[in-house]
Design an enzyme around this catalytic site. Sequence first.
Site, PDB file in Angstrom:
ATOM      1  N   CYS A   1       0.808  -1.222   0.000  1.00 46.75           N
ATOM      2  CA  CYS A   1       0.000   0.000   0.000  1.00 46.75           C
ATOM      3  C   CYS A   1       0.842   1.274   0.000  1.00 46.75           C
ATOM      4  O   CYS A   1       2.059   1.234  -0.020  1.00 46.75           O
ATOM      5  CB  CYS A   1      -0.999  -0.039   1.145  1.00 46.75           C
ATOM      6  SG  CYS A   1      -2.296  -1.273   0.843  1.00 46.75           S
ATOM      7  N   ASP A   2       0.153   2.401   0.097  1.00 49.16           N
ATOM      8  CA  ASP A   2       0.621   3.699  -0.372  1.00 49.16           C
ATOM      9  C   ASP A   2       2.060   4.072  -0.046  1.00 49.16           C
ATOM     10  O   ASP A   2       2.851   4.335  -0.934  1.00 49.16           O
ATOM     11  CB  ASP A   2      -0.310   4.781   0.165  1.00 49.16           C
ATOM     12  CG  ASP A   2      -1.693   4.686  -0.455  1.00 49.16           C
ATOM     13  OD1 ASP A   2      -1.961   3.707  -1.160  1.00 49.16           O
ATOM     14  OD2 ASP A   2      -2.508   5.580  -0.224  1.00 49.16           O
TER      15      ASP A   2
ATOM     16  N   SER B   1      -5.312  11.801  -2.544  1.00 53.70           N
ATOM     17  CA  SER B   1      -5.341  10.361  -2.716  1.00 53.70           C
ATOM     18  C   SER B   1      -5.302  10.042  -4.197  1.00 53.70           C
ATOM     19  O   SER B   1      -5.746  10.838  -5.031  1.00 53.70           O
ATOM     20  CB  SER B   1      -6.626   9.798  -2.098  1.00 53.70           C
ATOM     21  OG  SER B   1      -6.860   8.481  -2.533  1.00 53.70           O
TER      22      SER B   1
END
Length: 564
Positions: free
Chosen positions: A121-122, A473
């Site tokens: 993830c990010d 985002s």
Amino acid sequence: MRSDKIKKGVEQAPARSLLHATGQIKSPGDMDKPFIAICNSYIDIVPGHVHLRELADVAKEAIREAGGIPFEFNTIGVDDGIAMGHIGMRYSLPSREVIADAAETVINAHWFDGVFYIPNCDKITPGMLLASVRTNVPAIFCSGGPMKAGLSAHGKALTLSSVFEAVGAFKDGSMSQEDFLDMEANACPTCGSCAGMFTANSMNCLMEILGMAVPGNGTTLAVSDARRDLIRESAFHLMDLVKKDIRPRDIITKDAIDDAFALDMAMGGSTNTVLHTLALANEAGIEDYDLERINDIAKRVPYLSKIAPSSSYSMHDVHEAGGVSAIVKELVDLGGAIHPDRITVTGKTIRENVADAKINNTDVIHPKENPYSPVGGLSMLFGNIAPKGAAIKVGGVDPSVQVFKGEAICFSSHDEAVEAIDNHTVREGHVVVIRYEGPKGGPGMPEMLAPTSSIVGRGLGKDVALITDGRFSGATRGIAVGHISPEAAAGGPIALVHDGDIITIDLPNRTLNVDVSDEVLEERRKELPKFKAKVKTGYLARYTALVTSAHTGGILQIPEDLID
């Protein structure tokens, strides 16, 4: 071998005793084999990471088969979707530095010969990337993979961005509670990184063209047997890299950074990739890499694949359509778009990796002859609000909007802006200005997904713009300009914008300006109060003291008097 430092010689007898106690040394000959770190990021509260313990076990088995001795360690992870809209988001970007520092610490303290990184993830992928070039030990990446797209009761494909936008629609009364709860329950049906071309998947796709991951890394589903096969394949490639002493800095060159941005343009990746790739260039010692260079790349690379949130297509759709390799093959065949003869972790070049790739669905991946746009899906803007640059995902902007001119309505925090959007203070023709939310000002450069989603959810995606020194985002769409640099907390001119000023966002000319003279801006600067840090203790206080604005990648700057 590098690991001989901890396992050879009379003086290392105590270290060998401790190594035997780990249970990983199963025969006397194991001390003569390469020691391979598995840098994992398993964590129960992040759906993209709940399955990584299992993947690490697959990696361990394959590493032993290939002649290495695996040692797993874990690092932290933050789920941006769960941390969104509250103080937790201030820790998201700073977690990148914690991850890089933690991995560096374990790898260098124990003299590993190679590293198998398992992110998803990010901030986890870029954090591990920074560690890989910093330690420069032979390494390979294999992510956890994307989740499946959800499906609503009405048969509509869903991703997490659908839920964020539904919040605005539900608050506005244009969505029923039944549909809202259905969407909440069904948008994220499996483990894995969120199903659209958000930050996590954007970064994991870029790993393929950077050359640090095998083809398929960015799009192969988390729940598939093929993901386990990628882990095994990657383990064997890593052992070859160790044998040949091919290191991350041999692979991640200036040309590789160029090509990462080229793929980013072709697939309309998250603006966060700009932040992370600039930080990677800095960490790899690549000098003079600026936002203007990214614009030059955008001008020669077509926009070929429009994925959620910019369309209804998910990462699985991209995989079925040919994956990242099919997009890269189009860029290779285009000529001049990328540097296809660079070496990768497979031992082959980019050109060789994608030689057999083809587009299976031209609705999902457009051929180079029929792009969504002749220029890339990301753009860097410059002007008197952003002298060091700003970023916008033009692929997420309605094509009818080429120039937006509106009246500034200014806020000094995310929460103030959300309240104004929710109570309809923000109206058509406004440019919402959110400042003091940059790396230093936030602190942590929080994402502005809630305000942009509320704007789009209310049907104002073409009629209201938002500009900020914060970030977005990967799920953001609409007229959303972020990463404005220098940030307000560093004295950037975004701090000088007043309510009612006219702001122009010109996408074709890549400019962002406020219609106020330089003389007036300088007069306003005289009245600007000195920035005071919002957090006085703990990690975020230290981060505030060292972090730089977005045009550097939001890196931590060591005081010059300590390094001269």
